[in-house]
Enzyme design. Structure first.
Site, PDB file in Angstrom:
ATOM      1  N   HIS A 362     -31.011  16.738 -13.047  1.00  0.00           N
ATOM      2  CA  HIS A 362     -30.805  17.571 -14.237  1.00  0.00           C
ATOM      3  C   HIS A 362     -29.713  18.603 -13.985  1.00  0.00           C
ATOM      4  O   HIS A 362     -28.915  18.911 -14.863  1.00  0.00           O
ATOM      5  CB  HIS A 362     -32.098  18.289 -14.606  1.00  0.00           C
ATOM      6  CG  HIS A 362     -33.231  17.342 -14.805  1.00  0.00           C
ATOM      7  ND1 HIS A 362     -34.529  17.731 -14.857  1.00  0.00           N
ATOM      8  CD2 HIS A 362     -33.228  16.005 -14.957  1.00  0.00           C
ATOM      9  CE1 HIS A 362     -35.300  16.681 -15.022  1.00  0.00           C
ATOM     10  NE2 HIS A 362     -34.526  15.617 -15.080  1.00  0.00           N
ATOM     11  N   ARG A 505     -27.145  10.590 -29.922  1.00  0.00           N
ATOM     12  CA  ARG A 505     -27.892   9.522 -29.261  1.00  0.00           C
ATOM     13  C   ARG A 505     -29.341   9.991 -29.151  1.00  0.00           C
ATOM     14  O   ARG A 505     -29.586  11.110 -28.683  1.00  0.00           O
ATOM     15  CB  ARG A 505     -27.341   9.274 -27.863  1.00  0.00           C
ATOM     16  CG  ARG A 505     -28.265   8.365 -27.078  1.00  0.00           C
ATOM     17  CD  ARG A 505     -27.726   8.046 -25.732  1.00  0.00           C
ATOM     18  NE  ARG A 505     -28.018   9.093 -24.762  1.00  0.00           N
ATOM     19  CZ  ARG A 505     -27.599   9.059 -23.504  1.00  0.00           C
ATOM     20  NH1 ARG A 505     -26.840   8.054 -23.103  1.00  0.00           N
ATOM     21  NH2 ARG A 505     -27.906  10.010 -22.665  1.00  0.00           N
ATOM     22  N   ASP A 628     -24.331   2.918 -17.187  1.00  0.00           N
ATOM     23  CA  ASP A 628     -25.479   2.042 -16.967  1.00  0.00           C
ATOM     24  C   ASP A 628     -25.055   0.580 -16.942  1.00  0.00           C
ATOM     25  O   ASP A 628     -25.514  -0.188 -16.107  1.00  0.00           O
ATOM     26  CB  ASP A 628     -26.535   2.265 -18.063  1.00  0.00           C
ATOM     27  CG  ASP A 628     -27.455   3.419 -17.697  1.00  0.00           C
ATOM     28  OD1 ASP A 628     -27.935   3.435 -16.556  1.00  0.00           O
ATOM     29  OD2 ASP A 628     -27.675   4.306 -18.544  1.00  0.00           O
ATOM     30  N   ARG A 638     -26.216   3.512  -9.727  1.00  0.00           N
ATOM     31  CA  ARG A 638     -25.163   4.511  -9.978  1.00  0.00           C
ATOM     32  C   ARG A 638     -25.416   5.813  -9.228  1.00  0.00           C
ATOM     33  O   ARG A 638     -24.549   6.683  -9.156  1.00  0.00           O
ATOM     34  CB  ARG A 638     -25.022   4.774 -11.486  1.00  0.00           C
ATOM     35  CG  ARG A 638     -26.237   5.394 -12.130  1.00  0.00           C
ATOM     36  CD  ARG A 638     -26.177   5.371 -13.643  1.00  0.00           C
ATOM     37  NE  ARG A 638     -25.749   6.624 -14.214  1.00  0.00           N
ATOM     38  CZ  ARG A 638     -25.846   6.932 -15.511  1.00  0.00           C
ATOM     39  NH1 ARG A 638     -26.314   6.048 -16.374  1.00  0.00           N
ATOM     40  NH2 ARG A 638     -25.440   8.083 -15.956  1.00  0.00           N
ATOM     41  N   CYS A 675     -18.304   4.766 -24.096  1.00  0.00           N
ATOM     42  CA  CYS A 675     -18.582   6.196 -23.885  1.00  0.00           C
ATOM     43  C   CYS A 675     -19.039   6.545 -22.466  1.00  0.00           C
ATOM     44  O   CYS A 675     -19.472   7.664 -22.222  1.00  0.00           O
ATOM     45  CB  CYS A 675     -19.596   6.710 -24.895  1.00  0.00           C
ATOM     46  SG  CYS A 675     -21.216   5.981 -24.712  1.00  0.00           S
TER      47      CYS A 675
END
Ligand code: PEP
Ligand code: MG
Length: 746
Positions: A362, A505, A628, A638, A675
């Site tokens: 985060h 999103r 992703d 990743r 994106c």
């Protein structure tokens, strides 16, 4: 050999303290100490080895070994008995040193005459400073109480070193004064120069030696009592779930452990102050933590470490507020930091350096949103950095320069100045389209995730927000945000976009993004687990609430929305049906619904590229979530440093795959954008544009460089270069950069 007792040990510590209080250079002090310890420990030899650099120990003072060896004899970490003591952080005690495993003969010291060897680490809360050794002619194993006594002495030396008692000496001066380069990993690109601001200041113990053991024992007992009450208070919170309770119970068990308090009391009896006894115990815990491979046990040791920190704060009265002033150009240094705490600091931070952290943590998400350079996995930075130290953060390379040499600092300043100049050049292109020489225009959008990002829409010249990640508003709270709250936030985002439009999103939680107030699921592979739309469809409460908030926030204006991590058409249809139901509900409740609605899907799994035609026909737009998609295409995590850079976006297979997606979208007239992070890398971006992706969404800072490049080139020509590379089965990077060099040299 006379048996030592606690009062001998106390006497030695007092002599040590008094000797350190005498004026003199660092070397004099060290020499006095070795002399004093050898005498008190009835040993012919006492030596102090200190770290010259993180890998090298140097003999800095000795009583008994040859004087010529001082500052000459050096050992690598792990080399010889001394190096082993340093590496393991544990004492070594042998009657026959030359026969011990790993012994290294150092003829210049003359140590062969002293077979008995006892070495203990000099460490401060797990931070390795050196090794203290006593040796004797009589081949004997040192008694347990002698080992304890020497450890206590080493503890005091470590504290004295921290307080700068040896700083005038060249060997000791290395600590906290020498320049240091730490190699970590990139969390967020960018370069920054500033001064260290420690998120949790170091607790400084100014009195390692006890005046009166009885008083110290009373102090530690009182402090432990207070600690126990505070831990009990934590447990009395009614809202704890079963798992949190279990964790806290384990924590409580440690706080009430008799062994823990007993060990500290024994060290006090040997002459340490209460604070120093806690730190000695903490050092041992940290050393064990480094050796234990089991994650569960390490977590428990972390608990113990944390308790020791609390205990030290109680004893010293030093909380987070130590009176230090934050520098004007703060670079935050921390072990780890939560997203809410990071947001509290906000944009005033110039850079962030974390000893732990991960790319998808985060903290990294927030740092990225705030565009603050971030280096993670910066080993040992916490033990080296002091508040106010000069520091350079190179987020591009994942490197930190602490107390940099002037030449290094200057070269970074030059780099930053060049970047600033480039940004100025980009500003002049702000209102121009990304029109390539062939006449094709690529729409450049920006990614955002915070209200604070919106001003960048103006500065960067982005047409609109192409991806608004909605996780942060959920992650930074400790309870689920309410619908009205969310609606108000989204409305403010839309207002700040001033009619340019925002593609929201829906919530992409799970995987690395775990909501603190949702029951965590122990998944073996969370990135491929129950995340994003999967959670939204299985537990529709949150998604429904979010959709309602989004509908209300638009107040009748056009709405653009996409669902993350769609793997097959049915997931998209179900999510869309849920949106339709919410639109109907909102309409019935009298809320105005958006004039037009575009509903998209993020293509983040290879499977979606092979979805039946119906999906391509029905979806309004597709946005490739390359971060992703790439990890699943290449099966390369990743977040895993070992593999995350292993495969190239411009490999023929990935580009071929992109071509397929483009072709399918063209067939059904479906809008397509990209994106992921690659959209903001100029070379990758121009290749995507050349292959037919007409919209790219990226970090605001990337818009200028990408636009500059796109305006210089002919996409049709570039397409030819890429297609040839794909046909030849070659990675396109080299031919593409060669081609580009030719263009720009014209
Ligand atoms: C992606 O996967 O490329 C993407 C944009 O989503 P995130 O990085 O938030 O997973
Ligand atoms: Mg994604």
């Amino acid at each position: 050999m006379p048996k030592r007792n606690d009062s001998d040990s106390r006497k030695l510590l007092r002599r040590l303290r008094d000797s350190l209080a005498l004026p003199g250079q660092g070397q004099d002090r060290l020499d006095r100490i070795t002399n004093l310890i050898a005498d008190s420990m009835h040993s012919e030899v006492c030596s102090i080895y200190l770290f010259r650099d993180p890998e090298t120990l140097e003999l800095c003072s000795t009583e008994g070994l040859k004087a010529e060896a001082v500052h000459q004899t050096r050992l690598k970490l792990g080399e010889g008995l001394v190096g082993q003591v340093a590496r393991k952080g544990e004492p070594m005690n042998t009657a026959n040193a030359p026969a011990a495993k790993g012994f290294r003969y150092m003829p210049e010291t003359g140590e062969e005459a002293y077979p008995a060897f006892l070495g203990v680490p000099i460490q401060r809360i797990g931070e390795r400073l050196g090794v203290l050794v006593v040796q004797s002619k009589v081949a004997r194993v040192y008694a347990e109480d002698e080992v304890d006594a020497l450890e206590v002495v080493a503890m005091v030396l470590a504290e004295m070193a921290e307080l700068g008692a040896f700083n005038s000496d060249e060997a000791m001066a290395g600590k906290h004064t020498h320049p240091l380069m730490v190699r970590g990993s990139t969390g967020q690109e960018g370069v920054a120069e500033g001064h260290v601001w420690l998120h949790e200041p170091r607790v400084v113990v100014t009195n390692p030696v006890a005046e009166d053991p009885l008083t110290e024992i009373e102090r530690i007992r009182a402090a432990v009592d207070r600690l126990r009450v505070s831990v009990d208070d934590l447990l009395s919170v009614a809202t704890l779930d079963k798992e949190q309770r279990q964790v806290l119970e384990a924590y409580r068990m440690f706080a009430h452990s008799r062994g823990w308090l007993r060990r500290m009391e024994e060290d006090i009896a040997r002459g340490l102050s209460a604070e120093a006894a806690v730190q000695k115990e903490q050092s041992a815990t940290r050393a064990r933590m480094e050796q234990v491979p089991d994650a569960y046990l390490r977590d428990r040791l972390h608990d113990l470490d944390d308790l020791a920190n609390r205990l030290l704060r109680i004893l010293t009265g030093q909380g987070t507020d130590t009176g230090a002033e934050m520098p004007a150009d703060p670079v935050l240094v921390a072990r780890n930091i939560g997203p809410a705490e990071l947001l509290d600091y906000g944009r005033k931070l110039k850079g962030i350096v974390l000893e732990e952290g991960s790319v998808g943590s985060h903290a990294a998400i927030v740092a990225r949103a705030l565009a603050i350079p971030l280096v993670i996995h910066a080993d040992r930075i916490l033990s080296e950095a002091l508040n106010g130290n000069a520091i350079v953060v190179d987020g591009d390379q994942g490197i930190v320069h602490l107390r940099p040499e002037e030449t290094i600092a200057r070269s970074f300043r030059d780099k930053m100045a060049m970047q600033a100049q480039a940004q100025e050049r980009y500003a002049s292109l702000r209102s121009l389209p990304a029109e390539s020489r062939c006449g094709t225009i690529t729409a450049l959008h920006m990614n955002a995730g915070l209200m604070a990002d919106l001003p960048s829409l103006e500065h960067s010249g982005a047409e609109r927000v192409g991806l608004f990640r909605t996780e942060l508003q959920f992650l930074i709270r400790n309870q689920m945000p309410r619908r009205e709250e969310l609606a108000a936030i989204y409305a403010r985002v839309l207002d700040a976009a001033k009619g340019r439009g925002v593609t929201f999103r829906t919530l992409d939680i799970g995987s690395d993004k775990v909501l603190p107030y949702m029951k965590p699921h122990d998944e073996p592979n969370p990135a491929m687990g129950w995340r994003a739309i999967r959670v939204g469809l299985d537990k529709p409460g949150i998604l429904r609430m979010q959709l309602q908030a989004l509908i209300r926030a638009h107040r009748g204006e056009p709405m653009s929305l996409m669902f993350p991590f769609i793997a097959e058409g049915s997931e998209f249809y179900d999510a869309r049906a849920m949106l339709d139901a919410q639109l109907e509900r909102e309409r019935m409740l009298g809320h105005v619904i958006p004039r037009t609605i575009r509903i998209g899907a993020m293509l983040e799994t290879p499977a979606l590229a092979f979805a039946p035609d119906r999906f391509f026909r029905e979806v309004d737009f597709i946005s490739i979530g390359g971060n992703d998609l790439k990890q699943f295409f290449f099966a390369a995590d990743r977040e895993n440093e070992l593999v995350r850079r292993r495969y190239d976006t411009l490999s023929p297979s990935f580009l071929e795959f992109i071509c397929r997606i483009v072709a399918r979208c063209q067939e059904f007239n479906t809008d397509l954008s990209f994106c992921g992070e690659d959209a903001g890398r100029p070379i990758e971006a121009m290749c995507f544009a050349a292959l037919g992706i007409r919209t790219l969404s990226m970090r605001p800072a990337s818009i200028g460089p990408v636009k500059t490049l796109l305006r210089r080139i002919d996409l049709t020509q570039l397409q030819g270069v890429i297609k040839t590379a794909i046909m030849d089965g070659e990675n396109a990077r080299q031919p593409v950069t060669d081609w580009l060099a030719m263009q720009t040299s014209d």
